[in-house]
Write a protein that holds these residues in place. Structure first.
Motif, mmCIF file in Angstrom:
data_model
loop_
_atom_site.group_PDB
_atom_site.id
_atom_site.type_symbol
_atom_site.label_atom_id
_atom_site.label_comp_id
_atom_site.label_asym_id
_atom_site.label_seq_id
_atom_site.Cartn_x
_atom_site.Cartn_y
_atom_site.Cartn_z
ATOM 1 N N GLU A 182 -1.602 6.168 -5.304
ATOM 2 C CA GLU A 182 -2.452 5.415 -6.232
ATOM 3 C C GLU A 182 -1.812 4.053 -6.464
ATOM 4 O OE1 GLU A 182 -3.357 5.919 -10.809
ATOM 5 O OE2 GLU A 182 -4.377 7.471 -9.627
ATOM 6 N N VAL A 183 -2.599 3.007 -6.282
ATOM 7 C CA VAL A 183 -2.124 1.638 -6.474
ATOM 8 C C VAL A 183 -2.958 0.997 -7.566
ATOM 9 C CG1 VAL A 183 -1.750 -0.612 -5.394
ATOM 10 C CG2 VAL A 183 -1.488 1.471 -4.027
ATOM 11 N N GLN A 184 -2.298 0.609 -8.657
ATOM 12 C CA GLN A 184 -2.952 -0.118 -9.746
ATOM 13 C C GLN A 184 -2.416 -1.545 -9.679
ATOM 14 O OE1 GLN A 184 -1.565 1.995 -13.197
ATOM 15 N NE2 GLN A 184 -3.153 3.553 -13.024
ATOM 16 N N THR A 185 -3.305 -2.526 -9.562
ATOM 17 C CA THR A 185 -2.820 -3.894 -9.421
ATOM 18 C C THR A 185 -3.740 -4.920 -10.054
ATOM 19 O OG1 THR A 185 -1.951 -5.511 -7.840
ATOM 20 C CG2 THR A 185 -3.894 -4.274 -7.146
ATOM 21 N N HIS A 186 -3.108 -6.005 -10.512
ATOM 22 C CA HIS A 186 -3.813 -7.199 -10.971
ATOM 23 C C HIS A 186 -3.630 -8.338 -9.958
ATOM 24 C CE1 HIS A 186 -3.524 -5.105 -14.864
ATOM 25 N NE2 HIS A 186 -4.625 -5.763 -15.145
ATOM 26 N N ASN A 187 -2.816 -8.108 -8.934
ATOM 27 C CA ASN A 187 -2.504 -9.130 -7.939
ATOM 28 C C ASN A 187 -3.747 -9.421 -7.095
ATOM 29 O OD1 ASN A 187 -1.624 -9.785 -5.001
ATOM 30 N ND2 ASN A 187 0.111 -10.378 -6.291
ATOM 31 N N THR A 188 -4.211 -10.657 -7.158
ATOM 32 C CA THR A 188 -5.457 -11.035 -6.489
ATOM 33 C C THR A 188 -5.399 -10.807 -4.988
ATOM 34 O OG1 THR A 188 -5.896 -12.660 -8.215
ATOM 35 C CG2 THR A 188 -7.104 -12.923 -6.156
ATOM 36 N N ASP A 189 -4.326 -11.216 -4.341
ATOM 37 C CA ASP A 189 -4.226 -11.040 -2.895
ATOM 38 C C ASP A 189 -4.227 -9.567 -2.517
ATOM 39 O OD1 ASP A 189 -3.808 -12.018 -0.144
ATOM 40 O OD2 ASP A 189 -1.817 -11.107 -0.363
ATOM 41 N N LEU A 190 -3.478 -8.764 -3.240
ATOM 42 C CA LEU A 190 -3.423 -7.334 -2.942
ATOM 43 C C LEU A 190 -4.773 -6.668 -3.201
ATOM 44 C CD1 LEU A 190 -1.791 -4.934 -1.990
ATOM 45 C CD2 LEU A 190 -0.913 -4.677 -4.334
ATOM 46 N N ILE A 211 -7.869 -0.139 -9.321
ATOM 47 C CA ILE A 211 -7.069 1.015 -8.946
ATOM 48 C C ILE A 211 -7.640 1.578 -7.647
ATOM 49 C CG2 ILE A 211 -6.219 3.283 -9.629
ATOM 50 C CD1 ILE A 211 -6.707 2.394 -12.562
ATOM 51 N N PHE A 212 -6.749 1.752 -6.683
ATOM 52 C CA PHE A 212 -7.126 2.274 -5.381
ATOM 53 C C PHE A 212 -6.381 3.567 -5.101
ATOM 54 C CE2 PHE A 212 -7.934 -2.212 -5.146
ATOM 55 C CZ PHE A 212 -9.093 -2.318 -4.404
ATOM 56 N N GLU A 213 -6.989 4.390 -4.282
ATOM 57 C CA GLU A 213 -6.356 5.585 -3.768
ATOM 58 C C GLU A 213 -6.293 5.407 -2.251
ATOM 59 O OE1 GLU A 213 -6.953 9.911 -5.368
ATOM 60 O OE2 GLU A 213 -8.526 9.470 -3.892
ATOM 61 N N ILE A 214 -5.117 5.572 -1.680
ATOM 62 C CA ILE A 214 -4.928 5.345 -0.257
ATOM 63 C C ILE A 214 -4.062 6.457 0.320
ATOM 64 C CG2 ILE A 214 -2.984 3.783 -0.682
ATOM 65 C CD1 ILE A 214 -3.878 2.175 1.781
ATOM 66 N N GLU A 215 -4.380 6.859 1.546
ATOM 67 C CA GLU A 215 -3.612 7.918 2.199
ATOM 68 C C GLU A 215 -2.163 7.500 2.385
ATOM 69 O OE1 GLU A 215 -5.338 8.717 6.002
ATOM 70 O OE2 GLU A 215 -6.856 10.051 5.174
ATOM 71 N N LYS A 216 -1.273 8.471 2.194
ATOM 72 C CA LYS A 216 0.130 8.224 2.515
ATOM 73 C C LYS A 216 0.215 7.871 3.997
ATOM 74 C CE LYS A 216 2.815 10.972 -0.696
ATOM 75 N NZ LYS A 216 3.663 12.166 -0.828
ATOM 76 N N GLY A 217 1.107 7.018 4.337
ATOM 77 C CA GLY A 217 1.246 6.588 5.722
ATOM 78 C C GLY A 217 0.453 5.335 6.028
ATOM 79 N N ARG A 218 -0.450 4.939 5.127
ATOM 80 C CA ARG A 218 -1.254 3.729 5.323
ATOM 81 C C ARG A 218 -0.677 2.536 4.566
ATOM 82 N NH1 ARG A 218 -3.584 5.444 9.647
ATOM 83 N NH2 ARG A 218 -4.609 7.425 9.303
ATOM 84 N N LEU A 219 0.225 2.816 3.642
ATOM 85 C CA LEU A 219 0.862 1.769 2.844
ATOM 86 C C LEU A 219 2.339 1.773 3.192
ATOM 87 C CD1 LEU A 219 0.466 -0.243 0.424
ATOM 88 C CD2 LEU A 219 1.249 1.616 -1.037
ATOM 89 N N SER A 220 2.894 0.600 3.427
ATOM 90 C CA SER A 220 4.312 0.550 3.776
ATOM 91 C C SER A 220 5.027 -0.499 2.936
ATOM 92 C CB SER A 220 4.499 0.244 5.259
ATOM 93 O OG SER A 220 4.078 -1.069 5.550
#
Length: 94
Positions: free
Chosen positions: A24-32, A59-68
């Motif tokens: 789970e990625v929670q972000t305010h970063n515009t580029d991200l 807030i995004f949900e992404i499979e493990k292995g897709r984010l490094s």
């Protein structure tokens, strides 16, 4: 976008455990946010937006292995010098 949040309050948090298959990625970063949104649109089976906090954060949900995470060692003085010389030789200015 004005959110009423200070820059210190505009955070990025990444949550995962060793058991689950999702991050789970929670972000305010515009580029991200743009990169994750584009990735989710292209690969909906691997990533999806799951929430919008209505203060500029997504807030995004992404499979493990897709984010490094990429760790980069500091450049040695020799490498810095070589890069500087190459840039000068090729007409690049900093």
């Amino acid at each position: 976008m004005r959110t009423g949040l200070t820059k210190r309050e505009k955070t990025t948090a990444i949550y995962f455990d060793e058991y689950g298959s999702m991050i789970e990625v929670q972000t305010h970063n515009t580029d991200l946010k743009k990169r994750l949104s584009a990735f989710a649109a292209k690969y909906p089976e691997c990533c999806r937006q799951i929430d919008d906090d209505e203060q500029g954060g997504l807030i995004f949900e992404i499979e493990k292995g897709r984010l490094s995470f990429r760790l980069t060692a500091p450049y040695s003085e020799e490498r810095k010098q070589a890069a500087s010389e190459w840039a000068k030789k090729n007409g690049l200015k900093f």
